[in-house]
Design a protein around this motif. Structure first.
Motif, PDB file in Angstrom:
ATOM      1  N   THR A  13     -11.087  -0.291   6.768  1.00 16.87           N
ATOM      2  CA  THR A  13     -10.047  -0.573   5.745  1.00 16.87           C
ATOM      3  C   THR A  13     -10.250  -0.231   4.195  1.00 16.87           C
ATOM      4  O   THR A  13     -11.188  -0.183   3.762  1.00 16.87           O
ATOM      5  N   GLN A  58      -2.309  -8.325   2.776  1.00 15.28           N
ATOM      6  CA  GLN A  58      -2.923  -8.812   3.807  1.00 15.28           C
ATOM      7  C   GLN A  58      -2.366 -10.335   4.423  1.00 15.28           C
ATOM      8  O   GLN A  58      -2.051 -10.989   3.592  1.00 15.28           O
ATOM      9  N   PHE A  97      -6.139   2.775   7.232  1.00 19.90           N
ATOM     10  CA  PHE A  97      -7.176   2.365   8.311  1.00 19.90           C
ATOM     11  C   PHE A  97      -7.831   3.711   8.721  1.00 19.90           C
ATOM     12  O   PHE A  97      -6.912   4.672   9.033  1.00 19.90           O
ATOM     13  N   MET A 102      -8.848  -0.451   0.758  1.00 25.67           N
ATOM     14  CA  MET A 102      -8.346  -1.671   0.080  1.00 25.67           C
ATOM     15  C   MET A 102      -8.400  -1.444  -1.431  1.00 25.67           C
ATOM     16  O   MET A 102      -9.339  -1.488  -2.057  1.00 25.67           O
ATOM     17  N   MET A 159      -3.958  -3.709   1.307  1.00 27.85           N
ATOM     18  CA  MET A 159      -4.641  -2.574   2.174  1.00 27.85           C
ATOM     19  C   MET A 159      -3.753  -1.188   2.118  1.00 27.85           C
ATOM     20  O   MET A 159      -2.859  -1.155   1.792  1.00 27.85           O
ATOM     21  N   ILE A 200     -11.502  -3.942  10.185  1.00 29.59           N
ATOM     22  CA  ILE A 200      -9.985  -3.975  10.186  1.00 29.59           C
ATOM     23  C   ILE A 200      -9.437  -5.506   9.461  1.00 29.59           C
ATOM     24  O   ILE A 200      -9.541  -6.431   9.987  1.00 29.59           O
TER      25      ILE A 200
END
Length: 217
Positions: free
Chosen positions: A131, A187, A147, A133, A144, A107
């Protein structure tokens, strides 16, 4: 049908490729070169290559991503480049061809780098996951896109690789099918942590350590 260039090597990556090939056109599979395995040093193919051969996909195994590899990928005209545990860092020349989506086994921004699953175990984490990404030039620091989270308490790294592989396949499919509707999340780098390739000596124990640390190792 959207065209995918897939880049991955171990069983974790294979789960992602299997999920994608039923819904997208795989125009090329990049994986690490065959390597000697075991005491007899038998030259063996990565799991991703074995599956790609069975499906008749175009396979590429460059020693590195220089010397015209970007041009080779561009000729395939992918709509997406999907990366899962490939084992090499993509340069700007490849990142600029099409959106590059990485299925990272943590994560983010926690455990950026090469050994996130092992570090989760060593750190005694209770929650973990995958994740999706959009890759940038930095190390696992891209925006991101989605999830998948699960309880990982008490599980070994081998158990987690199996669990995460299934999760990564589902997340990859969901991310690509809804890509245009997703609002990427940047992020928060101040909370990031990094991990290098795991080494054997990191499993060495001292009986002066706490029991919980010995058990994780």
């Amino acid at each position: 049908m959207k065209k995918i260039v897939f880049m991955g090597t171990p069983d974790y990556a294979l789960s992602v490729l299997k999920a994608l090939c039923e819904h997208f056109e795989i125009v090329g599979v990049f994986t690490q070169p065959d390597k000697p395995v075991g005491r007899k040093a038998v030259l063996s193919s990565p799991p991703v290559k074995e599956f790609a051969l069975s499906k008749g996909f175009a396979i590429f195994q460059p020693q590195n991503l220089k010397n015209g590899v970007a041009a080779q990928i561009a000729l395939l005209k992918p709509d997406f480049i999907v990366v899962a545990a490939y084992g090499q860092i993509l340069g700007e020349d490849i990142l600029s061809i099409a959106p590059c989506i990485n299925l990272h086994a943590s994560i983010l921004p926690e455990f950026r780098g090469a050994s996130p699953v092992q570090q989760m175990v060593l750190n005694g984490k209770k929650l973990g996951g995958i994740t999706a990404m959009k890759m940038g030039v930095g190390l696992d620091d891209g925006d991101m896109l989605g999830f998948e989270v699960c309880d990982i308490e008490g599980k070994s790294s081998s158990e987690l690789f199996s669990i995460f592989a299934a999760m990564a396949g589902k997340l990859a499919l969901k991310t690509l099918e809804n890509y245009e509707k997703i609002n990427p999340i940047a992020q928060f780098s101040a909370l990031s942590s990094k991990c290098k390739k795991i080494k054997k000596e990191e499993g060495q124990i001292s009986f002066d350590d706490e029991i919980s640390i010995i058990w994780r190792k």
